[in-house]
Design an enzyme around this catalytic site. Sequence first.
Site, PDB file in Angstrom:
ATOM      1  N   HIS A  70      36.368  39.445 -36.684  1.00  0.00           N
ATOM      2  CA  HIS A  70      35.406  38.984 -35.683  1.00  0.00           C
ATOM      3  C   HIS A  70      35.267  37.483 -35.754  1.00  0.00           C
ATOM      4  O   HIS A  70      34.265  36.919 -35.348  1.00  0.00           O
ATOM      5  CB  HIS A  70      34.042  39.612 -35.915  1.00  0.00           C
ATOM      6  CG  HIS A  70      34.091  41.090 -35.878  1.00  0.00           C
ATOM      7  ND1 HIS A  70      34.252  41.837 -37.013  1.00  0.00           N
ATOM      8  CD2 HIS A  70      34.049  41.952 -34.847  1.00  0.00           C
ATOM      9  CE1 HIS A  70      34.294  43.108 -36.679  1.00  0.00           C
ATOM     10  NE2 HIS A  70      34.184  43.210 -35.372  1.00  0.00           N
ATOM     11  N   GLY A 109      24.326  39.212 -27.770  1.00  0.00           N
ATOM     12  CA  GLY A 109      23.742  40.538 -27.980  1.00  0.00           C
ATOM     13  C   GLY A 109      22.274  40.568 -27.580  1.00  0.00           C
ATOM     14  O   GLY A 109      21.821  41.502 -26.913  1.00  0.00           O
TER      15      GLY A 109
END
Length: 578
Positions: A217, A401
């Site tokens: 990531h 997010g």
Amino acid sequence: MTRLWNDPADFADEMIDGFVAANARSVRRVTGGVVRSTVVPEGQVAVVIGGGSGHYPAFGGMVGQGLAHGAAMGNLFASPSAQQIHAVAKTADRGAGVFFSYGNYAGDVLNFDAAQERLRAEGIEASTVAVTDDISSASIAEKHKRRGIAGDLTVFRSASAAAERGDDLAAVSAIAARANERTRSFGVAFSGCTLPGAPEPLFTVPAGRMAVGLGIHGEQGIDETDIPTADELAALLVEKLLAEIPDGVEISGARVIPILNGLGSLKYEEMFVVYRRIAQLLEDAGIVIVDPHVGEYCTSFDMAGTSLTLFWLDDELEQLWDTPVDAPAYRRGSVVAAAQAAAAVDVATTEDVIAPGDADSQELAQLVRAALQTIVDTIDEHADELGRIDAIAGDGDHGIGMRRGSHAALAAGIHAAEAGAGARTTLARAADAWADKAGGTSGALWGVILHTVAVRLGDTGRPDAQAVASGIADSARGVQDYGKAEVGDKTMVDALVPFSSELTTAADGGASLTASWTTAADAATRAAVATADLLPRMGRARSHGEHAIGTPDPGAVSLALIATAIGELLAAGKDTAS
Ligand code: ADP
Ligand code: MG
């Protein structure tokens, strides 16, 4: 660099649509991800994998005959929500239970565990093996804390082959655990990856340098060196992996599947040059190479980098490996094609009936709605900054997010409030939407926070300051129960706990909600700032602890920002709650 997108916020969904359109022979879209489009016999354990999007062929590309039965597909680099995972698992279940496997990341663990609990509560057996192949992410003593990278493939394949031969859930789990124990990986990167629409890469590697021990990531490496030659890189990868052989394995004569995985923009040709030397080195060590894999199995968007995985076989794992597979991104041997399954049997979405609240609670629902709007405005304003501090030791997605979660929460809250819901229902709907759409660790935890507070607000009457304080106290406990972080671990808990205790003290002392909240928000802000000095012990940031010193925890910062903004909303005269 990623060049093509429409609205970046739609990227993952549109990607899944296109993937399914191109692979209808193997997969079908369902709520939360994909399942096989072919018939699966009743009584076969369902293997459900998943994770964030951006890692193709992980995870959707690995659903098909001989491989997984379903994949929960989250947003870019964000865990799928518990609701998504649960929906995919329910659809995939054939009455013999569900086996979950995914890379070991905090957000995935939270959400898969929550989905597993829900299945069990519904009487569906479920078990899990989280993949922990990346040897650079924690010491061998803490193997359970290691993250999963390209080694996912060996665990998924072993479990799926066991399920297809008719093993029960316990046996599938045992095989997967053994495959995981015998799978070790190590990787490097030459450049970071850039999510669609992002102005900059999540991290960069200086020109001419190589990050050693990268995560998928964009988590930074554990070391940095000059870019070696292909042969020197092969030697580094082999040396690291041969320094850590699974228990009970003798190097000489061991049968091993090497997987040289490309992270997204490394050329196959370059990998073949590296693999040539890897094969020589493994053979020099007396290892018998079985079925080598060179290609892309788990990418990280457009990251330039590669990892080597060694899968140390035993007789049974080798037999299972020898079975045919036909998945969109992975084919081996020849599979007898199963018939296409009949029309989708998607899990029914529950009917949307909203019970009206009483007049007081409907009025409070308007304040809840205004608070959700305030959260959205606050997060929109600070999203880039939150992403930037998350990228220092985490994966850079905290701003994205939180935006996804808060926007979804507001939309759901508005929908409920307009349908006449009371405060509890309005906030509970918002909580579910947040957890479902945000993905990641913080999304699940914000779902918990809003849900627990909602319970105390009720759908009738108006709670006083003490009731609100009790709701926040419940949420602090809920977050700790769920995420297992303590104060001092450098997480949002470090801001939430002092926020809660100050709020309770002030409310118990008779202060109004606005006054109590404002004092508590100041405490949360101070505590969030103070997290800069802490070493992370939870979540993604843990494996890169030292990078995080001097930077506050993104989840604590966003919580303090939200608490402060809601305090200002209350002070601006909308304090109808006490
Ligand atoms: P992810 O870690 O899945 O990428 P985010 O980036 O959105 O999710 O959120 C990261 C934040 O989540 C961290 O800064 C931290 O505050 C919080 N967090 C991570 N793990 C935990 C945990 N176990 N308990 C409480 N908070 C956590
Ligand atoms: Mg993150």
